[in-house]
Design an enzyme around this catalytic site. Structure first.
Site, PDB file in Angstrom:
ATOM      1  N   CYS A 157       4.197 118.453 -25.534  1.00  0.00           N
ATOM      2  CA  CYS A 157       4.392 119.468 -26.592  1.00  0.00           C
ATOM      3  C   CYS A 157       4.293 118.768 -27.944  1.00  0.00           C
ATOM      4  CB  CYS A 157       5.760 120.124 -26.431  1.00  0.00           C
ATOM      5  SG  CYS A 157       6.098 121.346 -27.706  1.00  0.00           S
ATOM      6  N   HIS A 248      -6.002 123.394 -22.452  1.00  0.00           N
ATOM      7  CA  HIS A 248      -6.295 124.303 -23.570  1.00  0.00           C
ATOM      8  C   HIS A 248      -7.700 124.878 -23.403  1.00  0.00           C
ATOM      9  CE1 HIS A 248      -2.749 123.256 -25.996  1.00  0.00           C
ATOM     10  NE2 HIS A 248      -2.867 122.097 -25.410  1.00  0.00           N
ATOM     11  N   GLU A 303       0.395 130.736 -25.782  1.00  0.00           N
ATOM     12  CA  GLU A 303       0.765 129.546 -25.037  1.00  0.00           C
ATOM     13  C   GLU A 303       1.088 129.839 -23.572  1.00  0.00           C
ATOM     14  OE1 GLU A 303       3.397 126.573 -26.332  1.00  0.00           O
ATOM     15  OE2 GLU A 303       3.093 126.970 -28.473  1.00  0.00           O
ATOM     16  N   CYS A 312       1.242 125.580 -32.369  1.00  0.00           N
ATOM     17  CA  CYS A 312       1.072 124.804 -31.128  1.00  0.00           C
ATOM     18  C   CYS A 312       0.403 123.496 -31.519  1.00  0.00           C
ATOM     19  CB  CYS A 312       0.206 125.584 -30.134  1.00  0.00           C
ATOM     20  SG  CYS A 312      -0.067 124.708 -28.581  1.00  0.00           S
ATOM     21  N   GLY A 315      -2.261 122.374 -29.174  1.00  0.00           N
ATOM     22  CA  GLY A 315      -3.361 123.333 -29.354  1.00  0.00           C
ATOM     23  C   GLY A 315      -4.192 123.021 -30.588  1.00  0.00           C
TER      24      GLY A 315
HETATM   25  N1  LIG Z   1       3.326 125.888 -23.694  1.00  0.00           N
HETATM   26  C1  LIG Z   1       2.669 124.573 -23.623  1.00  0.00           C
HETATM   27  C2  LIG Z   1       3.675 123.459 -23.955  1.00  0.00           C
HETATM   28  C3  LIG Z   1       4.096 123.503 -25.400  1.00  0.00           C
HETATM   29  C4  LIG Z   1       2.935 123.188 -26.287  1.00  0.00           C
HETATM   30  C5  LIG Z   1       3.090 123.564 -27.737  1.00  0.00           C
HETATM   31  N2  LIG Z   1       4.307 124.226 -28.107  1.00  0.00           N
HETATM   32  C6  LIG Z   1       2.821 122.380 -28.623  1.00  0.00           C
HETATM   33  O1  LIG Z   1       3.360 122.315 -29.747  1.00  0.00           O
HETATM   34  O2  LIG Z   1       1.994 121.523 -28.222  1.00  0.00           O
HETATM   35  C7  LIG Z   1       2.126 124.347 -22.186  1.00  0.00           C
HETATM   36  O3  LIG Z   1       2.669 124.942 -21.241  1.00  0.00           O
HETATM   37  O4  LIG Z   1       1.202 123.521 -22.068  1.00  0.00           O
END
Ligand SMILES: N[C@H](CCC[C@H](N)C(=O)O)C(=O)O
Length: 370
Positions: A157, A248, A303, A312, A315
């Site tokens: 994350c 992604h 997400e 994100c 992301g």
């Molecule tokens: N929901 C994402 C994890 C958090 C990613 C995001 N909040 C960030 O800041 O990179 C997943 O399941 O891959």
């Protein structure tokens, strides 16, 4: 007895006495809680909130409560009453997390099911995820694990690791520039606290091999998935798939709209259809991107395991990599997210992606463990 040093409350006009009753702080420490002016605080935050923050002992007592900021945060962060979970709420551009000091055990203190309950914005604390600071492994300073708000565990994350770095600095009472080596599901991640208050993170190398993203979409001869067609809800989209440890799916448009106006997208309608698409065996995060210039992009995100979030970090990194691969932008971009901008660089020298952005504490809290 729960102590809180900096508390932000949903905007209301609680009387000073009700603040005192909420926090029932002991008089054993000495500075003064002061109600910040609404205008000063609200200018810094997206939504109107009233902040109560500790200040020097010399300032006039306001709510009649006596606390020291340092003693408060250290006494609070050191607390270990059984049956209570002490946490600190942080956010990175509005992507918000419950951070838990888990340095005394290699297993998270709560289960994914408990984490999902704490993330509930009506019946819990409210967050996009719960992040644990665990002991390091193989010589790293720390290990970071995260549970999404649906209880699933992602590999990494980006916004969360910036909050993690700030959290560690508070726990270790560090000031100024510091960097940490953190073991994560995405491998070694190195955040650096900058003098300007921002956090710069070496997010490692992007993963482009289709089977490693993972995606079932047909790859190019170099095994990457760039500008591939995928049908979602009857519409043919063009996507590039990138992993930053977590999957992604990045799109700049579809057969109907080659250049997206991301503010017009109905994320709640289309997001889950990408997330659960059969072409993504581990589900996927999905980024919808608009190109302003060679160094300025705008994105919205649905997400995996958390839905539409305000930002994100992984992301934004995947978006810059995809933009370069599709020839739409350069390697150094400002990426605008609903919660604010991130600076992203995909380095030509070491192939690592670097992300720079803020991380802010919101409040300290304690919650009974059911
Ligand atoms: N929901 C994402 C994890 C958090 C990613 C995001 N909040 C960030 O800041 O990179 C997943 O399941 O891959």
């Amino acid at each position: 007895m729960a102590i809180a040093a900096t508390i932000s409350l949903p905007f209301s006009s609680p009387s000073r006495r009700s603040l005192a009753s909420i926090f029932s702080l002991r008089s054993s420490v000495s500075s003064t809680l002061q109600l910040d002016s609404f205008s000063k605080y609200s200018a810094r935050r997206r939504s109107p909130r009233l902040s109560v923050s500790a200040s020097s002992a010399s300032s006039a007592s306001s709510a009649g409560l006596e606390v020291t900021e340092k003693a408060l945060s250290s006494s609070f962060l050191d607390r270990r009453e059984s049956g209570l979970l002490h946490f600190v709420k942080y956010h990175g551009l509005g992507n918000d997390f419950i951070l838990v000091d888990n340095r005394d055990s290699s297993e998270p203190r709560i289960t994914p099911e408990q984490a999902a309950k704490l993330c509930d914005r009506n019946f819990g604390i409210g967050a996009d995820g719960v992040i644990f600071a665990l002991p390091g492994v193989n010589g790293t300073d720390y290990t970071m694990r995260i549970f999404n708000s649906d209880g699933s565990e992602p590999e990494m994350c980006g916004n969360g690791v910036r909050c993690f770095a700030r959290f560690i600095a508070e726990l270790e009472n560090l000031q100024g520039r510091h960097s940490f080596t953190i073991h994560t599901g995405a491998g070694l991640i190195v955040p650096q606290l900058q003098d300007n208050g921002l956090v710069k993170v070496d997010m490692g190398e992007p993963i482009l091999k289709a089977s490693d993203v993972p995606t079932r979409l047909t790859p190019n001869t170099d095994q990457s998935v760039v500008k591939a067609d995928i049908e979602v809800d009857g519409v043919a989209w063009s996507v590039t798939c990138v992993s930053m440890g977590n999957p992604h799916c990045v799109t700049f448009g579809n057969k109907i709209e080659q250049n997206l106006q991301v503010d017009d997208i109905n994320l709640a309608a289309i997001g889950p259809k990408f997330e659960h698409h059969e072409m993504f065996p581990a589900r996927t995060n999905t980024e919808f991107v608009q190109v302003f210039s060679n160094s300025h992009l705008k994105m919205r995100v649905w997400e995996r395991g958390a839905g539409a979030t305000l930002a994100c970090g992984t992301g934004a990194c995947a978006v810059v990599v995809a933009a370069v691969l599709e020839g739409r932008a350069g390697r150094n971009c400002t990426v605008d997210l609903p919660g604010g901008p991130l600076q992203i660089e995909w380095s030509e020298q070491d192939n690592h992606v670097y992300m720079t952005g803020p991380a802010e504490v919101v409040f300290y809290g304690s919650v009974p463990l059911q």
